[in-house]
Design a protein around this motif. Structure first.
Motif, PDB file in Angstrom:
ATOM      1  N   ASP A  25     -36.971  26.550  41.133  1.00  0.00           N
ATOM      2  CA  ASP A  25     -35.898  26.771  42.096  1.00  0.00           C
ATOM      3  C   ASP A  25     -34.499  26.678  41.488  1.00  0.00           C
ATOM      4  N   GLY A  26     -34.419  26.464  40.168  1.00  0.00           N
ATOM      5  CA  GLY A  26     -33.129  26.429  39.493  1.00  0.00           C
ATOM      6  C   GLY A  26     -32.361  25.135  39.622  1.00  0.00           C
ATOM      7  N   LYS A  27     -32.977  24.123  40.212  1.00  0.00           N
ATOM      8  CA  LYS A  27     -32.309  22.831  40.362  1.00  0.00           C
ATOM      9  C   LYS A  27     -32.488  21.997  39.095  1.00  0.00           C
ATOM     10  N   PRO A  28     -31.609  21.022  38.874  1.00  0.00           N
ATOM     11  CA  PRO A  28     -31.606  20.271  37.611  1.00  0.00           C
ATOM     12  C   PRO A  28     -32.785  19.324  37.417  1.00  0.00           C
ATOM     13  N   VAL A  29     -33.109  19.132  36.154  1.00  0.00           N
ATOM     14  CA  VAL A  29     -34.119  18.165  35.722  1.00  0.00           C
ATOM     15  C   VAL A  29     -33.509  17.412  34.555  1.00  0.00           C
ATOM     16  N   SER A  30     -33.683  16.106  34.522  1.00  0.00           N
ATOM     17  CA  SER A  30     -33.146  15.288  33.442  1.00  0.00           C
ATOM     18  C   SER A  30     -34.255  14.889  32.479  1.00  0.00           C
ATOM     19  N   ASP A  31     -33.943  14.947  31.195  1.00  0.00           N
ATOM     20  CA  ASP A  31     -34.882  14.514  30.157  1.00  0.00           C
ATOM     21  C   ASP A  31     -34.653  13.026  29.913  1.00  0.00           C
ATOM     22  N   PRO A  32     -35.566  12.164  30.383  1.00  0.00           N
ATOM     23  CA  PRO A  32     -35.355  10.723  30.270  1.00  0.00           C
ATOM     24  C   PRO A  32     -35.347  10.202  28.838  1.00  0.00           C
ATOM     25  N   SER A  33     -35.891  10.951  27.908  1.00  0.00           N
ATOM     26  CA  SER A  33     -35.883  10.496  26.512  1.00  0.00           C
ATOM     27  C   SER A  33     -34.503  10.657  25.876  1.00  0.00           C
ATOM     28  N   ARG A  34     -33.632  11.454  26.499  1.00  0.00           N
ATOM     29  CA  ARG A  34     -32.287  11.675  25.959  1.00  0.00           C
ATOM     30  C   ARG A  34     -31.191  11.088  26.843  1.00  0.00           C
ATOM     31  N   CYS A  35     -31.507  10.825  28.097  1.00  0.00           N
ATOM     32  CA  CYS A  35     -30.513  10.335  29.052  1.00  0.00           C
ATOM     33  C   CYS A  35     -30.080   8.913  28.717  1.00  0.00           C
ATOM     34  N   LYS A  61     -32.766   2.320  34.869  1.00  0.00           N
ATOM     35  CA  LYS A  61     -32.936   3.563  34.104  1.00  0.00           C
ATOM     36  C   LYS A  61     -33.687   4.627  34.914  1.00  0.00           C
ATOM     37  N   THR A  62     -33.120   4.930  36.080  1.00  0.00           N
ATOM     38  CA  THR A  62     -33.691   5.982  36.909  1.00  0.00           C
ATOM     39  C   THR A  62     -32.632   7.027  37.224  1.00  0.00           C
ATOM     40  N   TRP A  63     -33.096   8.236  37.410  1.00  0.00           N
ATOM     41  CA  TRP A  63     -32.265   9.398  37.745  1.00  0.00           C
ATOM     42  C   TRP A  63     -32.973  10.100  38.894  1.00  0.00           C
ATOM     43  N   LYS A  64     -32.302  10.191  40.045  1.00  0.00           N
ATOM     44  CA  LYS A  64     -32.931  10.794  41.227  1.00  0.00           C
ATOM     45  C   LYS A  64     -32.091  11.958  41.722  1.00  0.00           C
ATOM     46  N   LEU A  65     -32.787  13.011  42.113  1.00  0.00           N
ATOM     47  CA  LEU A  65     -32.147  14.180  42.687  1.00  0.00           C
ATOM     48  C   LEU A  65     -32.585  14.324  44.134  1.00  0.00           C
ATOM     49  N   ASP A  66     -31.616  14.471  45.028  1.00  0.00           N
ATOM     50  CA  ASP A  66     -31.914  14.752  46.425  1.00  0.00           C
ATOM     51  C   ASP A  66     -31.959  16.267  46.564  1.00  0.00           C
ATOM     52  N   ASP A  67     -33.159  16.807  46.680  1.00  0.00           N
ATOM     53  CA  ASP A  67     -33.360  18.255  46.745  1.00  0.00           C
ATOM     54  C   ASP A  67     -32.621  18.906  47.909  1.00  0.00           C
ATOM     55  N   GLU A  68     -32.502  18.196  49.008  1.00  0.00           N
ATOM     56  CA  GLU A  68     -31.860  18.771  50.191  1.00  0.00           C
ATOM     57  C   GLU A  68     -30.354  18.910  50.018  1.00  0.00           C
ATOM     58  N   LYS A  69     -29.744  18.031  49.245  1.00  0.00           N
ATOM     59  CA  LYS A  69     -28.297  18.097  49.018  1.00  0.00           C
ATOM     60  C   LYS A  69     -27.925  19.022  47.863  1.00  0.00           C
ATOM     61  N   CYS A  70     -28.783  19.111  46.850  1.00  0.00           N
ATOM     62  CA  CYS A  70     -28.480  19.872  45.636  1.00  0.00           C
ATOM     63  C   CYS A  70     -28.276  21.354  45.944  1.00  0.00           C
ATOM     64  N   VAL A  71     -27.183  21.922  45.397  1.00  0.00           N
ATOM     65  CA  VAL A  71     -26.882  23.343  45.584  1.00  0.00           C
ATOM     66  C   VAL A  71     -27.094  24.137  44.284  1.00  0.00           C
ATOM     67  N   ALA A  72     -27.671  23.499  43.277  1.00  0.00           N
ATOM     68  CA  ALA A  72     -28.004  24.141  41.994  1.00  0.00           C
ATOM     69  C   ALA A  72     -26.798  24.810  41.340  1.00  0.00           C
ATOM     70  N   PRO A  84     -22.983  14.411  28.705  1.00  0.00           N
ATOM     71  CA  PRO A  84     -22.577  14.345  27.293  1.00  0.00           C
ATOM     72  C   PRO A  84     -23.755  14.460  26.327  1.00  0.00           C
ATOM     73  N   LYS A  85     -24.953  14.140  26.783  1.00  0.00           N
ATOM     74  CA  LYS A  85     -26.144  14.217  25.937  1.00  0.00           C
ATOM     75  C   LYS A  85     -26.899  15.528  26.122  1.00  0.00           C
ATOM     76  N   LYS A  86     -26.432  16.362  27.032  1.00  0.00           N
ATOM     77  CA  LYS A  86     -27.062  17.666  27.320  1.00  0.00           C
ATOM     78  C   LYS A  86     -28.557  17.495  27.624  1.00  0.00           C
ATOM     79  N   CYS A  87     -28.860  16.477  28.412  1.00  0.00           N
ATOM     80  CA  CYS A  87     -30.268  16.224  28.744  1.00  0.00           C
ATOM     81  C   CYS A  87     -30.663  16.767  30.108  1.00  0.00           C
ATOM     82  N   ILE A  88     -29.718  17.421  30.795  1.00  0.00           N
ATOM     83  CA  ILE A  88     -30.034  18.019  32.091  1.00  0.00           C
ATOM     84  C   ILE A  88     -30.224  19.507  31.893  1.00  0.00           C
ATOM     85  N   ILE A  89     -31.379  19.994  32.340  1.00  0.00           N
ATOM     86  CA  ILE A  89     -31.642  21.429  32.251  1.00  0.00           C
ATOM     87  C   ILE A  89     -31.733  21.995  33.661  1.00  0.00           C
ATOM     88  N   MET A  90     -31.375  23.261  33.769  1.00  0.00           N
ATOM     89  CA  MET A  90     -31.386  23.930  35.071  1.00  0.00           C
ATOM     90  C   MET A  90     -32.541  24.909  35.135  1.00  0.00           C
TER      91      MET A  90
END
Length: 75
Positions: free
Chosen positions: A17-27, A49-60, A69-75
């Protein structure tokens, strides 16, 4: 309300769906993505050490990925 929480090492792949995902090994859980998110869709807990995305709020929009800064979020 559907939420995604990434905690442990996993193979990170882009979502369909094009929404973000975080790589926990780099975050580093700096919270910049959450601070920059115009929709308020990201919650970062530095202590746990948690990263949560609210799918209903996210507009991608990709602002979180640009702010990371670590470029660990991919779309």
């Amino acid at each position: 309300q559907r939420q995604m929480c990434i905690r442990d090492r996993v193979e990170v792949k882009p979502r369909d769906d094009g929404k973000p995902v975080s790589d926990p090994s780099r975050c580093v859980y700096c919270t910049l993505c959450a601070k920059k998110c115009p929709a308020g869709a990201i919650e970062v807990d530095r202590a746990n050490k948690t990263w949560k995305l609210d799918d209903e709020k996210c507009v991608a929009c990709g602002t979180c990925a640009e702010a990371c800064p670590k470029k660990c979020i991919i779309m």
